[in-house]
Design a protein around this motif. Structure first.
Motif: not given
Length: 308
Positions: A229, A232, A236
């Protein structure tokens, strides 16, 4: 899982074990049952173990200082390892010794009724404690298998109580079967064999706990799902070209040390990189408040190309 939830599980188990230990020893004195003596020892060890877990929780909450700049979170893992050693040495060792002694010098069993009553009550109490521990553990399981959840758990208090209570229920069933068979067949050796089996069960549980505690104590990484997580989330973030490497260490049940090696876009200025790092740290802490320490190593595209 919060420390309050962990303490609730431990206090429930400790109250049950203390009450059960007293009744087991009374029944053992009346009936001369080796298996009941082993079960009494087992309950006393479990009660002591829960006290050590409470000590571990308290010690792990000490604030960081100069000698321990990342805090004392791993104190809990140390005391969990001590609990495993005690279960193996005292619980398992003494139960096996008691069983072997009973096989060498068997003593006749008295009226088993007291044993049946005490074991029945003990199963009810241990079952209640086991249910509480399971309810505290299941929310952390998610879609993982039971064993995967144990392996990935970073809070040893709940799965320690869960393991102890599981071993206790198995031990009670073994003791019940051993005493029953001993009286049905008028054979005193069944009782001693049951005591040895109880000792083996405790030894196996102790090895499992020691293995899990050792992994946490020597610097286990954070849960793979948290790492994925963070990767990720980092990708972004505007200005982040790539996530080169993520290093984590579990410092306590709710304490993670994070080191990120980030490759930033080449057009970013030094000030823009600093602002990107600040935003990224804020997002990570908001999503994963257990990440207490974050270190970000910045690498630009220019630096990467020069190194190549």
């Amino acid at each position: 899982m919060s420390s309050d939830s962990s303490k609730k599980t431990i206090f429930a188990a400790m109250a049950a074990n203390l009450a059960i230990a007293i009744t087991k020893f009374i029944a053992a004195a009346i009936t001369n049952s080796s298996a009941m003596i082993s079960e009494g020892i087992h309950s006393v060890v479990d009660t002591g173990d829960q006290l050590l877990l409470l000590l571990g929780i308290r010690m792990s909450q000490k604030p960081a200082d100069e000698s321990h700049p990342f805090g004392y979170g791993q104190e809990l893992y140390f005391w969990t390892l001590i609990v495993a050693i005690l279960i193996f040495a005292i619980g398992g060792g003494m139960s096996i010794y008691e069983g072997i002694t009973h096989l060498i010098k068997p003593s006749p069993l008295e009226d088993p009724m007291w044993n049946y009553i005490v074991l029945g009550i003990a199963i009810i109490f241990e079952g209640s404690s086991w249910t509480i521990a399971l309810k505290e553990f299941l929310p952390t399981k998610g879609d993982q298998t039971f064993w995967q959840a144990i392996k990935n758990s970073k809070d040893p208090t709940v799965f320690t109580v869960l393991f102890e209570d599981s071993a206790a229920i198995l031990g009670l069933i073994v003791a019940l079967v051993g005493i029953f068979l001993g009286h049905v067949f008028n054979n005193v050796y069944f009782d001693g064999i049951a005591s040895i089996i109880i000792g083996v069960i405790l030894a196996v549980v102790a090895v499992l706990l020691a293995t899990e505690s050792k992994g946490l104590l020597v610097g286990e990484s954070a849960n793979p799902r948290i790492i994925a997580d963070i990767r990720s989330l980092s990708k972004t973030e505007p200005g982040v070209q790539n996530v080169m490497r993520i290093l984590t260490m579990q410092l306590g049940p709710q304490e993670i040390l994070l080191n990120l090696e980030i490759q930033f876009a080449r057009h970013l200025s030094g000030e823009e990189i600093a602002l990107t790092v600040e935003r990224l740290e804020t997002r990570i802490c908001q999503k994963h408040p257990e990440v207490k320490q974050i270190f970000i190593e910045a690498k630009s595209l220019v630096a990467i190309r020069k190194s190549n």
